[in-house]
Design a protein around this motif. Sequence first.
Motif, PDB file in Angstrom:
ATOM      1  N   LYS A  17      -5.404  -6.162   4.033  1.00  0.00           N
ATOM      2  CA  LYS A  17      -4.703  -4.884   4.198  1.00  0.00           C
ATOM      3  C   LYS A  17      -3.491  -5.010   5.116  1.00  0.00           C
ATOM      4  CE  LYS A  17      -8.029  -1.471   2.803  1.00  0.00           C
ATOM      5  NZ  LYS A  17      -8.522  -0.137   3.056  1.00  0.00           N
ATOM      6  N   GLY A  18      -3.196  -6.236   5.525  1.00  0.00           N
ATOM      7  CA  GLY A  18      -1.957  -6.459   6.253  1.00  0.00           C
ATOM      8  C   GLY A  18      -2.046  -6.407   7.755  1.00  0.00           C
ATOM      9  N   PHE A  19      -3.182  -6.766   8.312  1.00  0.00           N
ATOM     10  CA  PHE A  19      -3.228  -6.914   9.762  1.00  0.00           C
ATOM     11  C   PHE A  19      -3.800  -8.279  10.121  1.00  0.00           C
ATOM     12  CE2 PHE A  19      -7.406  -4.928   9.077  1.00  0.00           C
ATOM     13  CZ  PHE A  19      -8.233  -5.661   9.916  1.00  0.00           C
ATOM     14  N   GLU A  21       0.761   0.419  -0.451  1.00  0.00           N
ATOM     15  CA  GLU A  21       1.291   0.229   0.910  1.00  0.00           C
ATOM     16  C   GLU A  21       0.580  -0.914   1.623  1.00  0.00           C
ATOM     17  OE1 GLU A  21       1.036   3.958   3.001  1.00  0.00           O
ATOM     18  OE2 GLU A  21       2.202   4.982   1.458  1.00  0.00           O
ATOM     19  N   ASP A  22      -0.751  -1.005   1.446  1.00  0.00           N
ATOM     20  CA  ASP A  22      -1.512  -2.108   2.032  1.00  0.00           C
ATOM     21  C   ASP A  22      -0.997  -3.437   1.481  1.00  0.00           C
ATOM     22  OD1 ASP A  22      -3.214  -0.358   3.447  1.00  0.00           O
ATOM     23  OD2 ASP A  22      -4.639  -0.275   1.771  1.00  0.00           O
ATOM     24  N   GLU A  37       1.969  -4.155   0.257  1.00  0.00           N
ATOM     25  CA  GLU A  37       3.287  -4.468   0.827  1.00  0.00           C
ATOM     26  C   GLU A  37       3.172  -4.906   2.289  1.00  0.00           C
ATOM     27  OE1 GLU A  37       6.356  -4.916  -0.501  1.00  0.00           O
ATOM     28  OE2 GLU A  37       5.161  -4.781  -2.336  1.00  0.00           O
ATOM     29  N   GLN A  38       2.283  -4.262   3.025  1.00  0.00           N
ATOM     30  CA  GLN A  38       2.076  -4.632   4.431  1.00  0.00           C
ATOM     31  C   GLN A  38       1.557  -6.066   4.526  1.00  0.00           C
ATOM     32  OE1 GLN A  38       2.954  -2.911   7.101  1.00  0.00           O
ATOM     33  NE2 GLN A  38       2.130  -4.381   8.550  1.00  0.00           N
ATOM     34  N   LYS A  85       4.429  -8.554   3.683  1.00  0.00           N
ATOM     35  CA  LYS A  85       5.356  -8.648   4.815  1.00  0.00           C
ATOM     36  C   LYS A  85       4.770  -9.518   5.931  1.00  0.00           C
ATOM     37  CE  LYS A  85       7.562  -5.623   8.206  1.00  0.00           C
ATOM     38  NZ  LYS A  85       7.663  -4.247   8.694  1.00  0.00           N
ATOM     39  N   LEU A  86       3.515  -9.270   6.294  1.00  0.00           N
ATOM     40  CA  LEU A  86       2.864 -10.039   7.351  1.00  0.00           C
ATOM     41  C   LEU A  86       2.724 -11.505   6.958  1.00  0.00           C
ATOM     42  CD1 LEU A  86       1.322 -10.234  10.078  1.00  0.00           C
ATOM     43  CD2 LEU A  86      -0.757  -9.631   8.788  1.00  0.00           C
TER      44      LEU A  86
END
Length: 148
Positions: free
Chosen positions: A93-95, A131-132, A134-135, A138-139
């Motif tokens: 989910k991008g973290f 959105e997840d 894309e996040q 990006k990360l």
Amino acid sequence: MKVYVDADACPVKDIIISEGRSAQIPVILVTSFSHFSNAEQPSGVETIYVDSGADAADYRIMKLAETGDIIVTQDYGLASLGLAKGNIVLHHKGFRYTNENIDQLLQTRYLSAMARKGGKRTKGPKPFTAEDREQFKKLFKQIISSLE
């Protein structure tokens, strides 16, 4: 450096493969035999199949991963082990899992499990969104470029 993916339920495999290939970083998908496929993977991508037992993929990833490798997983236990081994650990989910946030994540998971065991209902994870996605992209690109 390599990227290890806990691949059974990973919704961003295509991003990992695409970005990994662009950066010429080997990608290893670790998945259970129940997800076996004859589909040929692109160059630079390897699939390792493990038994369907609980945590089989986690154990294999930890056996193979070396300090500095990237692990992508939604499993907090595997994330904790990877951090202890000096891996960069990302959630789809991008973290990024860190030594600062892993204890809270594990504690929340434990408390939810105890509540369920006691008969209470708990909320599941929120649905995976564009959105997840894309996040995460990006990360992931940011992490790769910082290591080059």
